[in-house]
Design an enzyme around this catalytic site. Structure first.
Site, PDB file in Angstrom:
ATOM      1  N   ARG A 291       6.233  -1.607 -14.941  1.00 35.94           N
ATOM      2  CA  ARG A 291       6.723  -1.691 -16.329  1.00 35.94           C
ATOM      3  C   ARG A 291       7.989  -2.526 -16.397  1.00 35.94           C
ATOM      4  NH1 ARG A 291       5.884   4.056 -17.067  1.00 35.94           N
ATOM      5  NH2 ARG A 291       8.103   4.448 -16.793  1.00 35.94           N
ATOM      6  N   PHE A 306       0.951 -11.146  -2.685  1.00 37.76           N
ATOM      7  CA  PHE A 306       0.508  -9.860  -2.128  1.00 37.76           C
ATOM      8  C   PHE A 306       0.064  -8.957  -3.290  1.00 37.76           C
ATOM      9  CE2 PHE A 306       4.030 -11.606   0.355  1.00 37.76           C
ATOM     10  CZ  PHE A 306       3.458 -11.756   1.608  1.00 37.76           C
ATOM     11  N   ASP A 328      -3.774 -12.779  -2.469  1.00 42.36           N
ATOM     12  CA  ASP A 328      -3.892 -11.708  -1.470  1.00 42.36           C
ATOM     13  C   ASP A 328      -4.904 -12.153  -0.427  1.00 42.36           C
ATOM     14  OD1 ASP A 328      -3.060  -8.428  -1.602  1.00 42.36           O
ATOM     15  OD2 ASP A 328      -4.644  -9.009  -0.195  1.00 42.36           O
ATOM     16  N   ASN A 356      -3.811 -16.331   2.802  1.00 42.20           N
ATOM     17  CA  ASN A 356      -2.611 -15.837   3.458  1.00 42.20           C
ATOM     18  C   ASN A 356      -1.390 -16.396   2.710  1.00 42.20           C
ATOM     19  OD1 ASN A 356      -0.299 -15.759   5.194  1.00 42.20           O
ATOM     20  ND2 ASN A 356      -1.683 -15.386   6.917  1.00 42.20           N
ATOM     21  N   ASP A 383       5.732  -8.732  -3.153  1.00 40.69           N
ATOM     22  CA  ASP A 383       5.621  -7.312  -2.782  1.00 40.69           C
ATOM     23  C   ASP A 383       4.752  -7.191  -1.533  1.00 40.69           C
ATOM     24  OD1 ASP A 383       5.756  -4.546  -2.816  1.00 40.69           O
ATOM     25  OD2 ASP A 383       4.088  -4.328  -4.215  1.00 40.69           O
ATOM     26  N   CYS A 423       9.210  -2.583   1.456  1.00 41.72           N
ATOM     27  CA  CYS A 423       8.831  -1.168   1.605  1.00 41.72           C
ATOM     28  C   CYS A 423       9.014  -0.691   3.038  1.00 41.72           C
ATOM     29  CB  CYS A 423       7.398  -0.943   1.134  1.00 41.72           C
ATOM     30  SG  CYS A 423       6.186  -1.895   2.048  1.00 41.72           S
TER      31      CYS A 423
END
Ligand code: SAH
Length: 480
Positions: A291, A306, A328, A356, A383, A423
């Protein structure tokens, strides 16, 4: 002398255990055996005494009402607890546990009072025999005990109903409109080894510790009672299970499932393959960030790197981006992203490429000597998956992060925005930002930071448990 009628009523605490609880400020009803001298009325001040009759200094005064109020969960207390195997900790090892961290490593254990079976509930005490809580024991794991509670609990269906209910209440408070979210996130909800995701009326379960895995029937019963789900699926192909001596397991545990589940996320529809998708099917931890990033996209040409099943890509076009190009390397993810675009009537402003990202960025930033790359994008989302598995792989990961940032920055127009995520638990926000500032320097770009992102509130961060924090992100505008 004060008139006798004003002196407090007396409570006689008869056992050492009740004295200990009393000193810690808690005196459940069951350990208040006698009210002496006079009958206390609610709200009245009491004097608390040990059996032999000596008063308990200043700690010995309390209000009767408060005493009654500290007994909220009588069902979870049990008398057999005193007979549980006891894990005694070495001196100095208790502080972390008292502060809320649930892991007790092999090296922190002084001894067991009597042998415990792997998976069994044990009580944990410090080297002075002070009670610290209860948890699941597993001698096969480096984490010998995973704490469940600072109290004496009995692990029943009612226990799981209560604890899952508490976690659910947090989600309802912070994600009031969400219908799909992570219901339980292990350490983040003080249920180490248990993850439960809710995809509308389908639940996905992961048990990554022996103690939790052995109690799957209780957990399933609790989930049935709370959610009455259409189906419950187990996604237990986790590398961490090997360290607990557990085999892989994957499949339907209850109910019926015919094909993917269609879920609603921020008003958009997504198809989720709960039996075969990444993680438990979708990256629910980005729900709020979808959002927020979408709010930067109006009229923009967007590159979503990604892109997986189109989480960011579809949110940005839905919010008014002119066009999004999604990249992706997984053909399956791209196929699902394409179906998701159709599901939401957004295909006209979406394009997809199975490639890739490193190769794509290299190709698109290649220039002959003395030529400049022509920036084409208003918003680039990065990401990537975690590039680290452990601390040792951090330097390699940083080279990877730097490379994609360097090339993405070259492709962004002045005034454009980079929304970027990391992450990896092993790369914290400071190190992550340093890495992309180093890329900005090499690209001769100056950045203005306009947003800081974190994992969604259904993946709670408990600062005392650093392992609960992993997702971080930033948005930067290109000043020049
Ligand atoms: N942004 C996504 C989540 C990305 S997860 C979302 O919010 O849903 C990471 C994705 O990167 C996976 O889909 C994986 O297939 C893909 N991936 C991993 N390495 C890649 C690479 N080198 N190039 C392209 N895609 C890659």
């Amino acid at each position: 002398m004060r008139p006798r009628s004003r002196s407090p009523a007396h409570v006689i605490a008869q056992t050492k255990d009740s004295l200990r609880r009393l000193l810690s400020g808690r005196l459940p009803q069951g350990v208040v055996p006698t009210l002496q001298r006079k009958t206390a009325t609610e709200g009245r001040l009491l004097q608390l005494e040990l059996g032999k009759g000596w008063a308990l200094a200043s700690a010995g005064l309390a209000f009767y009402l408060a005493l009654r109020a500290v007994e909220p969960r009588p069902k979870l207390f049990t008398n057999v607890m005193e007979t549980l195997p006891t894990v005694l900790l070495k001196p100095g090892e208790a502080d972390r546990i008292v502060a809320g961290h649930p892991w007790i490593y092999h090296g922190s254990v002084l001894r067991l009072t009597h042998p415990a079976t792997d998976g069994e509930l044990v009580q944990v005490k410090d080297h002075r025999q002070r009670f610290l809580g209860t948890g699941f024991y597993n001698s096969k794991s480096k984490i010998h005990v995973r704490m469940l509670s600072p109290e004496r609990v009995e692990v029943t269906e009612a226990f799981f109903q209560q604890r899952i209910g508490e976690a659910l209440a947090i989600r309802k408070r912070h994600l009031p409109n969400a219908t799909s979210f992570r219901v339980v996130n292990a350490e983040g909800d003080f249920l180490s080894g248990l993850i439960v995701d809710k995809y509308e009326d389908v639940l996905v379960l992961q048990t990554s510790s022996l103690g939790m895995d052995q109690r799957k029937p209780l957990i399933l019963a609790a989930l049935q009672a709370i959610f009455s789900p259409r189906a419950i699926v187990e996604r237990n192909e986790l590398s961490s299970r090997k360290f607990e001596g557990l085999p892989d397991a994957n499949g339907l545990l209850s109910g019926k499932l015919d094909g993917p589940v269609q879920i609603n996320l921020n008003g958009l529809q997504f198809e989720v393959d709960v039996l075969g998708g990444h993680k438990t099917g979708l990256y629910l931890d980005q729900q709020v960030n979808y959002r927020l990033v979408a709010g930067l996209a109006k009229g923009a040409q967007v590159l979503d790197c990604f892109s997986f099943v189109g989480g960011f890509g579809l949110h940005v076009v839905h919010a008014g981006a002119d066009h999004v190009h999604m990249l992706d390397q997984s053909a399956e993810a791209v196929a699902t992203a394409t179906r998701n675009a159709t599901l939401n009537g957004l295909t006209e402003r979406c394009s997809f490429e199975t490639v890739n990202v490193f190769d794509w960025l290299k190709l698109n930033t290649a220039a002959n000597p003395h030529e400049k790359v022509v920036p084409r994008w208003d918003l680039i989302v990065l990401d990537p998956p975690s590039f680290t598995r452990n601390r040792a792989s951090v330097p390699d990961a940083l080279r990877g992060y730097k490379e994609i940032h360097l090339r993405a920055l070259k492709l962004l127009k002045v005034g454009g925005t980079l929304a970027t995520f990391c992450c990896s638990h092993h790369v914290d926000a400071g190190l992550f930002q340093d890495t992309l500032l180093s890329a900005a320097y090499d690209a001769r770009r100056i950045l203005r930071r306009i947003a800081i992102y974190s994992q969604g509130p259904d993946h709670p961060v408990i600062p005392m448990i650093p392992e609960t924090e992993y997702l971080k992100g930033f948005a930067y505008e290109i000043i020049r």
